[in-house]
Each structure stands twice: as structure tokens, then as C-alpha cells.
Design a protein around this motif. Structure first.
Motif, PDB file in Angstrom:
ATOM      1  N   UNK A   2       0.845  -1.192   0.000  1.00  9.17           N
ATOM      2  CA  UNK A   2       0.000   0.000   0.000  1.00  9.17           C
ATOM      3  C   UNK A   2       0.885   1.248   0.000  1.00  9.17           C
ATOM      4  N   UNK A   3       0.562   2.167  -0.926  1.00  8.91           N
ATOM      5  CA  UNK A   3       1.335   3.407  -1.069  1.00  8.91           C
ATOM      6  C   UNK A   3       0.550   4.573  -0.478  1.00  8.91           C
ATOM      7  N   UNK A   4       1.216   5.331   0.373  1.00  5.77           N
ATOM      8  CA  UNK A   4       0.595   6.473   1.049  1.00  5.77           C
ATOM      9  C   UNK A   4       1.328   7.749   0.662  1.00  5.77           C
ATOM     10  N   UNK A   5       0.544   8.774   0.335  1.00  2.00           N
ATOM     11  CA  UNK A   5       1.096  10.113   0.138  1.00  2.00           C
ATOM     12  C   UNK A   5       0.740  10.918   1.376  1.00  2.00           C
ATOM     13  N   UNK A   6       1.751  11.331   2.111  1.00  9.43           N
ATOM     14  CA  UNK A   6       1.581  12.094   3.348  1.00  9.43           C
ATOM     15  C   UNK A   6       1.878  13.558   3.076  1.00  9.43           C
ATOM     16  N   UNK A   7       0.890  14.427   3.316  1.00 11.53           N
ATOM     17  CA  UNK A   7       1.076  15.873   3.174  1.00 11.53           C
ATOM     18  C   UNK A   7       0.896  16.510   4.549  1.00 11.53           C
ATOM     19  N   UNK A   8       1.996  16.978   5.113  1.00 15.35           N
ATOM     20  CA  UNK A   8       2.008  17.557   6.472  1.00 15.35           C
ATOM     21  C   UNK A   8       3.059  18.650   6.497  1.00 15.35           C
ATOM     22  N   UNK A  25       4.861  -1.170   7.603  1.00 17.40           N
ATOM     23  CA  UNK A  25       4.882  -1.896   6.338  1.00 17.40           C
ATOM     24  C   UNK A  25       4.329  -1.159   5.136  1.00 17.40           C
ATOM     25  N   UNK A  26       4.097   0.137   5.258  1.00 17.92           N
ATOM     26  CA  UNK A  26       3.565   0.925   4.151  1.00 17.92           C
ATOM     27  C   UNK A  26       4.693   1.651   3.419  1.00 17.92           C
ATOM     28  N   UNK A  27       4.476   1.898   2.143  1.00 16.14           N
ATOM     29  CA  UNK A  27       5.375   2.732   1.354  1.00 16.14           C
ATOM     30  C   UNK A  27       4.856   4.162   1.459  1.00 16.14           C
ATOM     31  N   UNK A  28       5.710   5.102   1.890  1.00 19.30           N
ATOM     32  CA  UNK A  28       5.255   6.462   2.173  1.00 19.30           C
ATOM     33  C   UNK A  28       6.102   7.492   1.426  1.00 19.30           C
ATOM     34  N   UNK A  43       1.313  12.092 -11.321  1.00 18.81           N
ATOM     35  CA  UNK A  43       2.250  11.189 -11.998  1.00 18.81           C
ATOM     36  C   UNK A  43       2.382   9.810 -11.371  1.00 18.81           C
ATOM     37  N   UNK A  44       1.873   9.626 -10.159  1.00 17.87           N
ATOM     38  CA  UNK A  44       2.006   8.345  -9.470  1.00 17.87           C
ATOM     39  C   UNK A  44       0.652   7.890  -8.936  1.00 17.87           C
ATOM     40  N   UNK A  45       0.570   6.615  -8.609  1.00 15.25           N
ATOM     41  CA  UNK A  45      -0.663   6.061  -8.053  1.00 15.25           C
ATOM     42  C   UNK A  45      -0.456   5.856  -6.549  1.00 15.25           C
ATOM     43  N   UNK A  46      -1.363   6.410  -5.767  1.00 13.90           N
ATOM     44  CA  UNK A  46      -1.329   6.229  -4.315  1.00 13.90           C
ATOM     45  C   UNK A  46      -2.640   5.594  -3.874  1.00 13.90           C
ATOM     46  N   UNK A  47      -2.548   4.751  -2.855  1.00 11.30           N
ATOM     47  CA  UNK A  47      -3.752   4.124  -2.300  1.00 11.30           C
ATOM     48  C   UNK A  47      -4.424   5.040  -1.297  1.00 11.30           C
ATOM     49  N   UNK A  48      -3.615   5.879  -0.631  1.00  8.40           N
ATOM     50  CA  UNK A  48      -4.141   6.750   0.414  1.00  8.40           C
ATOM     51  C   UNK A  48      -3.443   8.106   0.382  1.00  8.40           C
ATOM     52  N   UNK A  49      -4.255   9.152   0.484  1.00  5.17           N
ATOM     53  CA  UNK A  49      -3.747  10.495   0.743  1.00  5.17           C
ATOM     54  C   UNK A  49      -4.005  10.767   2.217  1.00  5.17           C
ATOM     55  N   UNK A  74      -8.096   6.801  -4.997  1.00  6.12           N
ATOM     56  CA  UNK A  74      -7.269   7.094  -3.827  1.00  6.12           C
ATOM     57  C   UNK A  74      -8.157   7.455  -2.638  1.00  6.12           C
ATOM     58  N   UNK A  75      -7.969   6.736  -1.542  1.00  8.61           N
ATOM     59  CA  UNK A  75      -8.719   7.028  -0.318  1.00  8.61           C
ATOM     60  C   UNK A  75      -8.094   8.240   0.372  1.00  8.61           C
ATOM     61  N   UNK A  76      -8.888   8.896   1.224  1.00 12.56           N
ATOM     62  CA  UNK A  76      -8.406  10.105   1.895  1.00 12.56           C
ATOM     63  C   UNK A  76      -8.616  10.001   3.398  1.00 12.56           C
ATOM     64  N   UNK A  77      -7.603  10.390   4.150  1.00 11.66           N
ATOM     65  CA  UNK A  77      -7.714  10.518   5.600  1.00 11.66           C
ATOM     66  C   UNK A  77      -7.085  11.853   5.986  1.00 11.66           C
ATOM     67  N   UNK A  78      -7.814  12.605   6.807  1.00 12.80           N
ATOM     68  CA  UNK A  78      -7.307  13.885   7.293  1.00 12.80           C
ATOM     69  C   UNK A  78      -6.801  13.743   8.716  1.00 12.80           C
TER      70      UNK A  78
END
Length: 124
Positions: A2-8, A25-28, A43-49, A74-78
């Protein structure tokens, strides 16, 4: 994986969250703003923002809306420390999960795991 894009925008928090998610175990991919996240979503595919809501330049809500247009799967969590902002986010992005600061890292990892339970079950 699972690939996560973290914006903080808080550097210490971003480093802390990235490390915890990678240990689980996640790719971040971690960025400091919505404007930094947008080119990656294009440009990339993420499973979660996983995004803070209150950030300079582009807030997490606008980022999530753009992410939804560019990558509907892409799922979203705030994550946020502001209750009023959380209420606004729930109205404007009702599909998103919300995690209020402060939270324990194990709670974050559990929430991410819950979001992908269906994916894990499908791969059995």
C-alpha cells in the motif's frame, strides 16, 4: 504494498508519521504542502492520501478535492488539531476519514489498516 502520500507541513510531525507508517509496512512519500503533493498525484498512483487540513498555500481539503478528480480510487484521511476545521472537512469531503490530534501512532496505523481491510481480505 500500500502506497501512502503524506502531506504535512510540520517537519517533525511529517518525519514522525512517515517513520511510523513505514515501520508498519507501508510505502510512504512525504511532502510538506498540498502544492508539493499535487505533481505526485498527477504522476504516481497512491492508495491513500493522508493530509493535514491546515497547511499554507493549499489546504488539505482542496488537495483532497483535486486528488479525487485526478485519482478517484485514492482514499483520503485527514489529520487535524482543529475541531471546526474537521467539521468543515466532513461536509466538503464526506468520504474522508478524520483523525484528530493528538493521537497515538498505533491509532493512526489501526485507522489505515481499517481503511484497507477489504484489500487485505481480497488478497487472501
Amino acid at each position: 504494498m500500500i502506497r501512502i502520500l503524506l502531506a504535512e507541513d510540520d517537519t517533525a510531525m511529517r518525519t514522525y508519521l512517515k517513520r511510523a507508517l513505514e515501520q508498519a509496512g507501508y510505502s510512504v512519500a512525504a511532502v510538506g504542502s498540498g502544492t508539493e503533493a499535487l505533481p505526485l498525484i498527477q504522476t504516481e498512483i497512491f492508495d491513500l492520501l493522508l493530509s493535514d487540513i491546515v497547511m499554507p498555500e493549499m489546504d488539505g481539503i482542496e488537495l483532497a478535492q483535486r486528488c479525487s478528480d485526478l485519482s478517484p480510487s485514492t482514499k483520503v484521511m485527514f489529520i487535524t488539531g482543529f475541531a471546526a476545521v474537521a467539521l468543515r472537512a466532513n461536509r466538503e469531503t464526506p468520504q474522508a476519514k478524520m483523525l484528530s490530534k493528538p493521537f497515538h501512532l498505533k491509532d493512526l496505523v489501526l485507522e489505515v489498516e481499517r481503511m484497507f481491510e477489504d484489500v487485505a481480505a481480497a488478497s487472501l
